[in-house]
Design a protein around this motif. Structure first.
Motif, mmCIF file in Angstrom:
data_model
loop_
_atom_site.group_PDB
_atom_site.id
_atom_site.type_symbol
_atom_site.label_atom_id
_atom_site.label_comp_id
_atom_site.label_asym_id
_atom_site.label_seq_id
_atom_site.Cartn_x
_atom_site.Cartn_y
_atom_site.Cartn_z
ATOM 1 N N TYR A 1 42.722 40.952 50.684
ATOM 2 C CA TYR A 1 43.854 41.482 49.958
ATOM 3 C C TYR A 1 44.601 42.229 50.922
ATOM 4 O O TYR A 1 44.191 43.012 51.716
ATOM 5 C CB TYR A 1 42.920 42.266 48.920
ATOM 6 N N VAL B 1 43.810 47.539 41.341
ATOM 7 C CA VAL B 1 43.891 46.188 41.498
ATOM 8 C C VAL B 1 43.133 45.490 40.494
ATOM 9 O O VAL B 1 42.081 45.788 40.099
ATOM 10 C CB VAL B 1 43.506 45.962 42.833
ATOM 11 N N VAL C 1 38.950 33.723 40.690
ATOM 12 C CA VAL C 1 38.312 33.878 41.892
ATOM 13 C C VAL C 1 36.787 33.859 41.384
ATOM 14 O O VAL C 1 36.378 34.487 40.478
ATOM 15 C CB VAL C 1 38.501 35.558 42.307
ATOM 16 N N LEU D 1 38.314 34.781 47.366
ATOM 17 C CA LEU D 1 39.127 35.897 47.714
ATOM 18 C C LEU D 1 38.799 36.185 49.197
ATOM 19 O O LEU D 1 38.158 36.743 49.281
ATOM 20 C CB LEU D 1 39.304 36.947 46.681
ATOM 21 N N PHE E 1 38.551 43.606 51.249
ATOM 22 C CA PHE E 1 39.413 44.940 51.007
ATOM 23 C C PHE E 1 39.158 45.881 51.925
ATOM 24 O O PHE E 1 39.562 46.943 51.817
ATOM 25 C CB PHE E 1 39.031 45.394 49.651
ATOM 26 N N LEU F 1 39.548 48.921 40.797
ATOM 27 C CA LEU F 1 39.702 47.567 40.645
ATOM 28 C C LEU F 1 39.050 47.055 39.464
ATOM 29 O O LEU F 1 37.830 47.600 39.145
ATOM 30 C CB LEU F 1 39.699 46.801 41.872
ATOM 31 N N VAL G 1 33.369 36.243 38.890
ATOM 32 C CA VAL G 1 32.785 36.262 40.526
ATOM 33 C C VAL G 1 31.310 36.354 40.302
ATOM 34 O O VAL G 1 30.599 37.109 39.495
ATOM 35 C CB VAL G 1 33.448 37.545 40.871
ATOM 36 N N ILE H 1 34.170 36.755 46.369
ATOM 37 C CA ILE H 1 34.983 37.737 47.148
ATOM 38 C C ILE H 1 34.144 37.676 48.649
ATOM 39 O O ILE H 1 33.207 37.914 48.808
ATOM 40 C CB ILE H 1 34.887 39.277 46.601
ATOM 41 N N PHE I 1 47.225 38.482 47.562
ATOM 42 C CA PHE I 1 45.624 38.082 47.677
ATOM 43 C C PHE I 1 45.833 36.762 48.480
ATOM 44 O O PHE I 1 46.661 35.670 48.275
ATOM 45 C CB PHE I 1 45.370 37.772 46.255
ATOM 46 N N ILE J 1 43.761 33.560 48.670
ATOM 47 C CA ILE J 1 42.523 32.918 47.865
ATOM 48 C C ILE J 1 42.472 31.464 48.271
ATOM 49 O O ILE J 1 43.414 30.810 48.181
ATOM 50 C CB ILE J 1 42.783 33.098 46.179
ATOM 51 N N VAL K 1 41.703 41.869 39.894
ATOM 52 C CA VAL K 1 41.192 40.401 40.972
ATOM 53 C C VAL K 1 41.558 39.258 39.866
ATOM 54 O O VAL K 1 41.294 39.403 38.617
ATOM 55 C CB VAL K 1 40.020 40.355 40.940
ATOM 56 N N ILE L 1 37.258 43.574 38.353
ATOM 57 C CA ILE L 1 36.616 42.285 38.900
ATOM 58 C C ILE L 1 36.255 41.489 37.772
ATOM 59 O O ILE L 1 35.492 41.929 36.550
ATOM 60 C CB ILE L 1 35.444 42.587 39.637
#
Length: 354
Positions: A13, A20, A26, A10, A34, A43, A49, A29, A3, A5, A22, A45
């Motif tokens: 990736y 994944v 984060v 973010l 991605f 993924l 976020v 994003i 990552f 960041i 996150v 999250i």
């Protein structure tokens, strides 16, 4: 996991994992974070976020499912565009709009949980989602921008909320499997080609809403005939686009001649109350209408026209020999006999007509 960041954002990736998580640090994003992650399937999250930018998962061809966090307050455009394997997305009840081309060309998408807070769906949001069969728009949605469901060829059912005010241009263009639309009385604006589904559509419209020709015949598809692979073959023959449709507020003068017939047929087949302008048009164009009713075997409409005295025994007489259905022919003869016993029609030997 690889990552990039910066200050809680973010940026990128660069890994190759299928699943994944996150990092919890984060809060945002960024655009294209991605983009092109071809191995990514799912993924997680975190609730930290709050914002997600444009094109974040663009072209993530293996991505199958995403559940977005309740903390989310903003998403950018084209978030899931060209995610060919995406089947399911759950949005939090914190978003008020879906931006343009959010799900563009998501070929496998079958399920979307839309937020109850949603007010607007952006341009081409679901365009070419060829596996999407049903969608329920939550109460509160006011606007469907242009081409929202363009080319959603598997879409069979759409529930429109009573809050909806605007349907943009070509919203249901080429939704050839769409069976029925019930328009809410809240509608104030409908764009050109909005109902140009290229299929057979049952359209129910409140009397307060005017339906104009541009909404259905932008490329003139009131009368489509389909061949192999549901592609239009260029002939205006057997398939009505409209069937059992209740449309009371139209100006027939603005419609093309064949469309006026289709509207009149639909009126007769769905008759609930008398509408004067339909009656006036039918009386002025009786022969043209009869030709369609008899050749297309629209006997329900034909019976209603006789019952309403819109077609006289003399008008009908030349067409009886072309009606091969004995029961339908007998019914029409009986109806006419009741209306005018002295008609020359009933001086004819019934055996000659059969």
């Amino acid at each position: 996991m690889a990552f990039e960041i910066v200050n809680g954002i973010l940026k990128k990736y660069e890994g190759s994992e299928e699943h994944v998580i996150v990092p919890g640090e984060v809060t945002e994003i960024g655009d294209y974070a991605f983009y092109g992650a071809s191995q990514l399937k799912s993924l997680r999250i975190p609730d930290t976020v709050r914002e997600m930018g444009d094109n974040i998962f663009y072209d993530c061809e293996s991505l199958e499912e995403v559940i977005l966090p309740d903390s989310l307050s903003y998403i950018g455009s084209a978030m899931f565009s060209r995610c060919a394997s995406l089947k399911r997305v759950v949005f939090p009840d914190t978003l008020t709009w879906l931006p343009r081309i959010t799900f563009f060309q998501c070929e496998s998408l079958v399920s979307v949980h839309l937020p109850s807070s949603l007010e607007r769906i952006g341009r081409a949001c679901f365009e070419q989602c060829h596996s999407l069969e049903e969608i329920i728009l939550p109460e509160g949605v006011k606007t469907l921008d242009e081409n929202v469901f363009d080319d959603c060829t598997a879409l069979k059912k759409v529930c429109l909320p009573e809050t909806l005010e605007t349907i943009g241009d070509n919203v249901f263009f080429n939704c050839c499997s769409l069976e029925e639309l019930i328009l809410p009385s809240s509608l104030k604006s409908i764009g050109k080609g909005a109902f140009e589904t290229r299929g057979k559509l049952k359209l129910t419209v409140p009397d307060s809403i005017a339906i104009h020709s541009k909404m259905l015949d932008n490329n003139w598809n009131m009368y489509w005939n389909f061949g192999v692979n549901r592609r239009y073959n260029g002939k205006n023959e057997d398939n009505y686009q409209l069937y059992d449709s209740r449309i009371a507020n139209v100006n027939l003068k603005e419609w093309k001649p064949s469309a006026r017939i289709i509207l009149a047929v639909n009126y007769l087949e769905t008759f609930e109350r008398e509408i004067d302008f339909y009656h006036a048009w039918i009386r002025e164009n009786t022969q043209e209408l009869l030709e369609t009713l008899v050749s297309k075997k629209r006997y329900r409409a034909l019976n209603k026209a006789v019952e309403l005295d819109l077609v006289s025994p003399d008008d009908l007489l030349p067409y009886l020999g072309r009606i091969s259905d004995r029961d339908e022919k007998a019914k029409l003869l009986a109806m006419n006999k009741e209306k005018r016993q002295a008609s020359d029609l009933f001086d004819t030997d019934l055996d000659d007509l059969f």
